[in-house]
Motif scaffolding. Sequence first.
Motif, PDB file in Angstrom:
ATOM      1  N   THR A 160       0.841  -1.190   0.000  1.00 21.55           N
ATOM      2  CA  THR A 160       0.000   0.000   0.000  1.00 21.55           C
ATOM      3  C   THR A 160       0.881   1.247   0.000  1.00 21.55           C
ATOM      4  O   THR A 160       2.075   1.193   0.299  1.00 21.55           O
ATOM      5  N   ARG A 161       0.287   2.384  -0.328  1.00 23.96           N
ATOM      6  CA  ARG A 161       1.029   3.640  -0.327  1.00 23.96           C
ATOM      7  C   ARG A 161       1.313   4.072   1.110  1.00 23.96           C
ATOM      8  O   ARG A 161       0.419   4.067   1.949  1.00 23.96           O
ATOM      9  N   LYS A 162       2.541   4.439   1.377  1.00 22.67           N
ATOM     10  CA  LYS A 162       2.907   4.898   2.706  1.00 22.67           C
ATOM     11  C   LYS A 162       2.735   6.413   2.789  1.00 22.67           C
ATOM     12  O   LYS A 162       2.629   7.099   1.758  1.00 22.67           O
ATOM     13  N   PRO A 163       2.688   6.967   3.971  1.00 27.28           N
ATOM     14  CA  PRO A 163       2.582   8.423   4.110  1.00 27.28           C
ATOM     15  C   PRO A 163       3.749   9.139   3.421  1.00 27.28           C
ATOM     16  O   PRO A 163       4.873   8.626   3.360  1.00 27.28           O
ATOM     17  N   GLU A 164       3.465  10.338   2.902  1.00 30.84           N
ATOM     18  CA  GLU A 164       4.459  11.152   2.211  1.00 30.84           C
ATOM     19  C   GLU A 164       4.573  12.503   2.918  1.00 30.84           C
ATOM     20  O   GLU A 164       3.642  12.945   3.594  1.00 30.84           O
ATOM     21  N   PHE A 165       5.696  13.150   2.718  1.00 29.33           N
ATOM     22  CA  PHE A 165       5.895  14.459   3.339  1.00 29.33           C
ATOM     23  C   PHE A 165       5.444  15.559   2.389  1.00 29.33           C
ATOM     24  O   PHE A 165       6.202  16.422   1.963  1.00 29.33           O
ATOM     25  N   GLU A 166       4.154  15.485   2.069  1.00 31.94           N
ATOM     26  CA  GLU A 166       3.500  16.475   1.222  1.00 31.94           C
ATOM     27  C   GLU A 166       2.003  16.390   1.473  1.00 31.94           C
ATOM     28  O   GLU A 166       1.426  15.288   1.437  1.00 31.94           O
ATOM     29  N   ASN A 167       1.373  17.512   1.738  1.00 36.45           N
ATOM     30  CA  ASN A 167      -0.062  17.519   1.987  1.00 36.45           C
ATOM     31  C   ASN A 167      -0.825  17.257   0.691  1.00 36.45           C
ATOM     32  O   ASN A 167      -0.505  17.829  -0.360  1.00 36.45           O
ATOM     33  N   SER A 168      -1.834  16.406   0.768  1.00 38.72           N
ATOM     34  CA  SER A 168      -2.650  16.114  -0.406  1.00 38.72           C
ATOM     35  C   SER A 168      -3.991  15.557   0.040  1.00 38.72           C
ATOM     36  O   SER A 168      -4.137  15.030   1.146  1.00 38.72           O
ATOM     37  N   LEU A 169      -4.951  15.680  -0.845  1.00 37.78           N
ATOM     38  CA  LEU A 169      -6.291  15.157  -0.593  1.00 37.78           C
ATOM     39  C   LEU A 169      -6.888  14.714  -1.918  1.00 37.78           C
ATOM     40  O   LEU A 169      -6.798  15.434  -2.919  1.00 37.78           O
ATOM     41  N   SER A 170      -7.466  13.524  -1.933  1.00 44.37           N
ATOM     42  CA  SER A 170      -8.133  13.005  -3.116  1.00 44.37           C
ATOM     43  C   SER A 170      -9.475  12.421  -2.707  1.00 44.37           C
ATOM     44  O   SER A 170      -9.550  11.659  -1.735  1.00 44.37           O
ATOM     45  N   VAL A 171     -10.529  12.788  -3.421  1.00 41.73           N
ATOM     46  CA  VAL A 171     -11.865  12.241  -3.161  1.00 41.73           C
ATOM     47  C   VAL A 171     -12.419  11.694  -4.468  1.00 41.73           C
ATOM     48  O   VAL A 171     -12.115  12.197  -5.558  1.00 41.73           O
ATOM     49  N   SER A 172     -13.223  10.643  -4.368  1.00 38.45           N
ATOM     50  CA  SER A 172     -13.807  10.027  -5.557  1.00 38.45           C
ATOM     51  C   SER A 172     -15.199   9.528  -5.232  1.00 38.45           C
ATOM     52  O   SER A 172     -15.539   9.259  -4.073  1.00 38.45           O
TER      53      SER A 172
END
Length: 759
Positions: free
Chosen positions: A151-163
């Motif tokens: 799975t994708r691990k946390p990244e040091f960049e703010n982001s948001l995705s909704v679907s």
Amino acid sequence: MVVLGLMALPVQVSAQTAETDAIETIIVTATKREESIQDVPIAVSAIAGEDLAARGVQDIYGLMEVAPSVVVYNSNSTTNGGTLRIRGVGTTGNNPGLEAAVGTFIDGIYRSRAGLAFNDLTDLDRVEILRGPQGTLFGKNTVAGAVNIITRKPEFENSLSVSAGLGNLESREYGLVANAVLSDDVLAGRLSIAHRQRDGYYENIDTDAAYDNRDRSSVRAQLLWTPSLDVDVRVIVDKTDKDESCCPAAFWITGPTSPVVAALGGDITPFEVDGPQNVGVNSEPFEVVDDTGQSVDVTWRTPGGATFRSISALRNFEVSRDQDVDFTNADIAAPTDTDESFRNLSQEFQLYGDNDRFTWLVGAYFYTEELESDEIIGFAADGATYLATIIGAPQVAPLLDGDPAGRGIPGQGYDAVYFSDTTGWSLFSHDVWKVGESAEIVLGLRYSSEEKDAGAIINGAPFGESVSDPFCNFVPIGSLCDNASYNNVADESKLTGTLKAAWSLDDDMRLYASYARGYKAGGFNLDQEAVGNRDAAGNLVDQSHFGPETSDSLEFGLKGQFLDRRLTINSAAFHTTFTDFQLNTFTGLGFTVGNVKEAVARGVEIESSFAPSGDLYLTAGVTYADTRYGDDLAAANAHLAGKRLTQSPLWQSSVSAFFERDLPGAGWRFLANANWFYIGEVNTGSDLDPEKFREGFGLFNAQVGVRSVDGRYEIVAWGRNLADRRLNTLVFDSVFQAGSWHTWTNPPRTVGLKVRASF
């Protein structure tokens, strides 16, 4: 046959360089370190998370659409009945006492049964499919292969995705992925939420009800803590809930008991390929799942240059389900009442490093499992009349009424409690010696030890004894009568390993040869058939224990890139011998488990990819796997000799095309993809009855949509099984209806629309 494409690379056209259209090679961690998929001397396919999303693959069942060595099937439940096969070999589900021949690992954590991993694939980095025995790189040994989900691990960049999405069968889905920097370069968090639901497609012939619906939600919360450049700590907490109606079945072939079913009001119309999917039930089937897990993954790059990794995990899985097991609308058998729980604790340690000539890894793995399962099956309102009629003995009917044993089973039958406690540990090593500039030798070893304490309490009987209902004195039905309680312990150990050699013919061509031995521990048949019937001396026959299974595999592979790396072709030839193959067979009400002396899988795989231009990407692959039982089998399995294993197609293939192009002056890109996959004809039953044959079939899926140039917005229309093919995916002996067979079928055509926004 022309073969183009591979499922081992991301599908986005952006994965090709603007100057040459060369395909960017994907990096995998199949060897516990980051390497190009072209360099690892393993038959492995790697599918990026974006690739799976672009193809519309939402769960593990979809893997067989993109990896032509994989087959995934479901039977009487989405948990206990799931089966995952690679190169024609897998462990038939339906029996909690058997572990899978193909291991499933999610973020490095082993899922002990295939069905326990059959959740939606949400917020993935990639899926790696390793073919052949695995044991020197993963915590748990496997005999046929492994599916490694990252799975994708946390990244040091703010982001948001909704679907969100809508489709036919009243389908609805929602998703959210949020990534937040909680402390610059030190602490980040990630939250993934998904919900999917749709109506079922099995239609009740008496009502408007439909079954095999989807109603599932999942959440995964993560923290990534990097207190220094040398330490990473990843904490994951996940939970999946399901509340679904699983797996009624339709008649496939009606037999001599069918007129009696019809006389009791049952519909006996058989299912026809591409026909209506009608079923008869007397009670609403359901399956409720609560699946939770917690894990801590610590990586420490030591001052000496080595890397230490620790993966600690605790998982709890609980399922409650009910089903009308005679699969008719005649009220013959009462619904099953089944509860199962799995509690798994695991700890894995790895220490690895490298220098100019050697790359080495040593590891230790500890594992426990507590399994409990209970089940009740009895005769329903019409059961007495049905049984008395088919045996021509009306005087038996009164014996099926009431509850003479006082066990709370009106209509009589049996109740059972099954349990199994497993404790295991292993030590393993995987080492690479670089011989010059172009060759390397790989040596891996593993020592495994495992103990199981398992048993069953049937009808409340003390261990070693049986308690049967009064009707058994007149009608000794094997699955309901003379079944004894038991409690046994098995302790075993095994040394396995692998030896490989790899040569780089040039910068774009690599050849390898390997030998590997896999191992799957023995166990106990957690079914009422385990101890029952009597020998000539009147003693109960104990068939509760089955022995371990081993596999010895030879493999030769060639991996190459051509046409300025716009074309990739990876191929492998394999020959694997399975000794004491564990076979689970449905007898009409219960399951028997035993070891078949030998099974052999031999064949060839070709996977490749081609980027003819900057906006077109083609993939395809083909697998020929001739997987058969040996010719010299014991008398009990003589009917299997020389025949192909159940659900083992001779041919599988998959072809896909992906296209993206900017829409002039619109700020949007047009995108489209199409996927066709084919699975050859098979026999769907473990006993290989000819009535359980299923013809080969191909299914066609497609998507078309637009995406903003900056990638923030996307609208996609999708369709699966667009030709609306409906088949008898798995045929089984009808319960209490000797000479009849029922079948499960595949989903019909589904279509929908999905939108996504990222910030």
